[in-house]
Write a protein that holds these residues in place. Sequence first.
Motif, short mmCIF file in Angstrom:
data_model
loop_
_atom_site.label_atom_id
_atom_site.label_comp_id
_atom_site.label_asym_id
_atom_site.label_seq_id
_atom_site.Cartn_x
_atom_site.Cartn_y
_atom_site.Cartn_z
N TRP A 72 108.83 7.61 43.83
CA TRP A 72 108.36 7.11 45.12
C TRP A 72 108.14 8.31 46.03
CZ3 TRP A 72 112.23 8.32 48.82
CH2 TRP A 72 111.83 8.11 50.14
N THR A 74 106.65 9.13 50.36
CA THR A 74 105.91 8.84 51.58
C THR A 74 105.53 10.17 52.21
OG1 THR A 74 107.01 6.75 52.08
CG2 THR A 74 106.05 7.92 53.93
N GLN A 76 103.81 11.93 55.54
CA GLN A 76 103.42 11.79 56.94
C GLN A 76 102.45 12.92 57.28
OE1 GLN A 76 106.51 12.93 59.73
NE2 GLN A 76 105.84 11.37 61.19
N GLN A 103 116.66 13.14 45.26
CA GLN A 103 116.00 12.90 46.55
C GLN A 103 115.51 14.24 47.09
OE1 GLN A 103 115.43 10.02 48.10
NE2 GLN A 103 117.10 8.56 47.70
N LEU A 119 108.78 12.67 52.06
CA LEU A 119 110.08 12.27 51.54
C LEU A 119 109.82 11.61 50.19
CD1 LEU A 119 111.51 10.51 54.73
CD2 LEU A 119 111.73 12.93 54.06
N ARG A 231 104.47 4.20 45.20
CA ARG A 231 105.63 3.77 44.40
C ARG A 231 105.16 3.69 42.96
NH1 ARG A 231 109.15 2.50 48.35
NH2 ARG A 231 108.25 1.93 50.36
N HIS A 248 96.47 -5.96 55.20
CA HIS A 248 97.43 -6.90 55.79
C HIS A 248 97.02 -7.30 57.21
CE1 HIS A 248 99.86 -6.51 52.34
NE2 HIS A 248 100.46 -5.39 52.65
N HIS A 256 97.31 -1.76 58.66
CA HIS A 256 98.22 -1.60 57.54
C HIS A 256 97.65 -2.33 56.32
CE1 HIS A 256 101.03 -0.66 60.73
NE2 HIS A 256 101.20 -1.90 61.10
N SER A 273 100.93 1.99 49.94
CA SER A 273 100.75 1.35 51.24
C SER A 273 100.46 2.43 52.27
CB SER A 273 101.97 0.50 51.62
OG SER A 273 103.13 1.28 51.72
N THR A 275 99.48 3.20 56.73
CA THR A 275 99.13 2.87 58.10
C THR A 275 98.09 3.89 58.56
OG1 THR A 275 101.25 1.87 58.62
CG2 THR A 275 100.01 2.76 60.47
N TRP B 72 105.13 2.52 62.66
CA TRP B 72 105.44 2.64 61.24
C TRP B 72 106.64 3.56 61.09
CZ3 TRP B 72 104.53 7.86 59.81
CH2 TRP B 72 104.99 8.18 58.55
N THR B 74 109.28 5.26 57.68
CA THR B 74 109.90 5.27 56.36
C THR B 74 111.22 6.00 56.47
OG1 THR B 74 107.83 5.26 55.08
CG2 THR B 74 109.76 6.17 54.00
N VAL B 75 112.28 5.37 55.97
CA VAL B 75 113.60 5.98 55.99
C VAL B 75 114.04 6.25 54.55
CG1 VAL B 75 116.02 5.68 56.63
CG2 VAL B 75 114.22 4.73 58.08
N GLN B 76 114.42 7.49 54.31
CA GLN B 76 114.95 7.89 53.01
C GLN B 76 116.47 7.95 53.10
OE1 GLN B 76 114.32 12.09 52.11
NE2 GLN B 76 114.06 11.61 49.93
N LEU B 119 110.68 9.36 58.75
CA LEU B 119 109.39 9.79 59.27
C LEU B 119 108.77 8.57 59.94
CD1 LEU B 119 108.01 11.61 56.09
CD2 LEU B 119 109.36 12.59 57.96
N GLY B 120 107.94 8.79 60.93
CA GLY B 120 107.31 7.63 61.53
C GLY B 120 106.42 7.98 62.70
N ASP B 227 114.60 3.89 49.75
CA ASP B 227 113.91 3.99 51.04
C ASP B 227 113.63 2.60 51.57
OD1 ASP B 227 111.56 3.40 49.21
OD2 ASP B 227 110.54 3.50 51.16
N THR B 229 110.48 1.11 54.17
CA THR B 229 109.30 1.38 54.99
C THR B 229 108.99 0.13 55.80
OG1 THR B 229 108.39 2.99 53.45
CG2 THR B 229 106.82 1.89 54.88
N ARG B 231 106.12 -1.42 58.65
CA ARG B 231 104.84 -1.25 59.36
C ARG B 231 104.74 -2.40 60.36
NH1 ARG B 231 102.54 2.64 56.35
NH2 ARG B 231 103.27 2.83 54.21
N THR B 258 107.51 -5.75 48.27
CA THR B 258 106.97 -5.81 49.63
C THR B 258 107.57 -7.00 50.36
OG1 THR B 258 104.88 -4.77 49.01
CG2 THR B 258 104.79 -6.23 50.89
N THR B 271 105.12 -5.63 58.09
CA THR B 271 105.26 -5.65 56.63
C THR B 271 106.27 -4.56 56.27
OG1 THR B 271 103.47 -4.08 56.20
CG2 THR B 271 102.87 -6.40 56.33
N SER B 273 108.20 -2.38 52.77
CA SER B 273 108.21 -2.12 51.33
C SER B 273 109.40 -1.24 51.02
CB SER B 273 106.89 -1.50 50.87
OG SER B 273 106.65 -0.27 51.50
N GLN B 274 109.82 -1.28 49.76
CA GLN B 274 111.04 -0.60 49.37
C GLN B 274 111.01 -0.22 47.91
OE1 GLN B 274 114.03 -3.59 51.18
NE2 GLN B 274 115.25 -1.80 50.66
N THR B 275 111.71 0.85 47.58
CA THR B 275 112.06 1.19 46.21
C THR B 275 113.59 1.22 46.14
OG1 THR B 275 110.04 2.43 45.79
CG2 THR B 275 111.96 3.01 44.45
#
Lengths: 282, 282
Positions: A72, A74, A76, A103, A119, A231, A248, A256, A273, A275, B72, B74-76, B119-120, B227, B229, B231, B258, B271, B273-275
């Motif tokens: 996976w 992401t 930025q 990670q 990340l 992913r 979406h 998105h 995915s 944005t 938006w 994404t958190v790791q 990140l966002g 993670d 994410t 949006r 998702t 929306t 999403s995740q792993t």
Amino acid sequence: MIDLGAADADDGFAARCAADQAFLGLELAADGTASFALTGGLARHDRRLYGGTAVAAAIALAEHASGRPALWTTVQFVSGATVVGDRIDCRVDVLAAGHRTTQLRVTAHVGDQELFCALGATATPKAGSLSGVFEEPPAVLEPELCEPFRFPLPKSMRGTEMDLERLMDIRVARARDDAPRPVGQLLFWARVPDHRASPAILGFLADMVPMSVVHATGHMGGGTSLDNTLRVGQPAATEWVLLQLDPHLAQGGYGHGTGHLWSPDGALLATASQTASLIVLD
Amino acid sequence: MIDLGAADADDGFAARCAADQAFLGLELAADGTASFALTGGLARHDRRLYGGTAVAAAIALAEHASGRPALWTTVQFVSGATVVGDRIDCRVDVLAAGHRTTQLRVTAHVGDQELFCALGATATPKAGSLSGVFEEPPAVLEPELCEPFRFPLPKSMRGTEMDLERLMDIRVARARDDAPRPVGQLLFWARVPDHRASPAILGFLADMVPMSVVHATGHMGGGTSLDNTLRVGQPAATEWVLLQLDPHLAQGGYGHGTGHLWSPDGALLATASQTASLIVLD
């Protein structure tokens, strides 16, 4: 010898990593940093950094640093202030290295300017664990029967002789039947000629979601990506990838959406995915 | 006075930011750093940091630092090595602040240990720009008619008196009709009682996707998120949120999926999403 687990054992991990590094022109330094030159083949129409190139570089560097296949990422996009000819300096930080999962964070600069930050995780698949695909691939004609797609150009660039140099074939994937498709969905065949669709190449190809969001509103266009998320799913040896782009929503000038990346024989290679700040070109 | 643009002008941005900060117990320092205590209400069953809390904190801090609503993130999750009672130190870096979009990075530590990195972007919506929703909300009964959901517990915790302290109501959303649903899809009503479903609260509620991936393989369970994410979509003043969780695939012990977050009257709030690394509990 890196243990890639049964699911990836016959995939030639080292060979595909080397092919990805060569495609990007990555120069790996002994201290764990790396750099590559932004060429026309890795750029957008306006000769700035193409988002998919950043995803590909982040994945290639994460796989190299961890010795594990990408799971996976992401990315930025912090600044687009770079042009063909610039050298992009990258740094990989391993944040945590576990029994099966690593990670990582990848940052890229031109001079003092941060271009992007990624990340992500790489992972050794566990043989015999839960598996399954819970989506259906769209039924489309094979790429050889489909017409090339020409990207909509910004107004300022129309009528010029300039063609997209990006190292990518893209064709409009024609449905096999007349069954209704979801609103705004776009289907393309895409490939980097002579390159297997590794996770890095999938990231390179997947940066198309914003086009589907603008399309769903009844316009032609695309967007400036704020991020790209990829992913990685089932491994498969394929060059052509079917991009199923599902918008979406659009709201306040931003949009998105999601992409599914399929092999010609129906493996779900990855989901994406994004944005983006939307741009209308018609 | 911050200009939030027409689309968000009547949403009480400052008031909802204050409510989010209070919910998390965020203490904002003058130097731009912040901290909060990990309470039982913000933790998992095992009293470690709940992933949704990290997303909520990242969003609340990004909105505070930029004065703009979240678009938006994404958190790791780098380390889970924290327990109820720990104080989590956060730092926000503004990477780029444009005319409408701010790009940020949030990092969180306990002592020297990095817990998560986010990140966002936050963004001022542009009035009168492209808008549309290209998905259909599922038809379900209202939350008052639906039964509470009890999370499957790890084997080690069964038979104990321990209940989830997390500040969240969750109910199994019952379909209004017998129309077939996509494979593995799960539908829940969720809320933080007495809190509007702001972007931070949506992030808090959305950390459920891995359960749908395991469900789709015919098991009960969940996963350790790598993670999250989120949006952010249409603004709406609601407390209850309909979580539509759609699994994509499981492969090698990991899974992707998702989520769509709907208001009771059909606005697409966000929306997700995740792993995750998957865990089977039956």
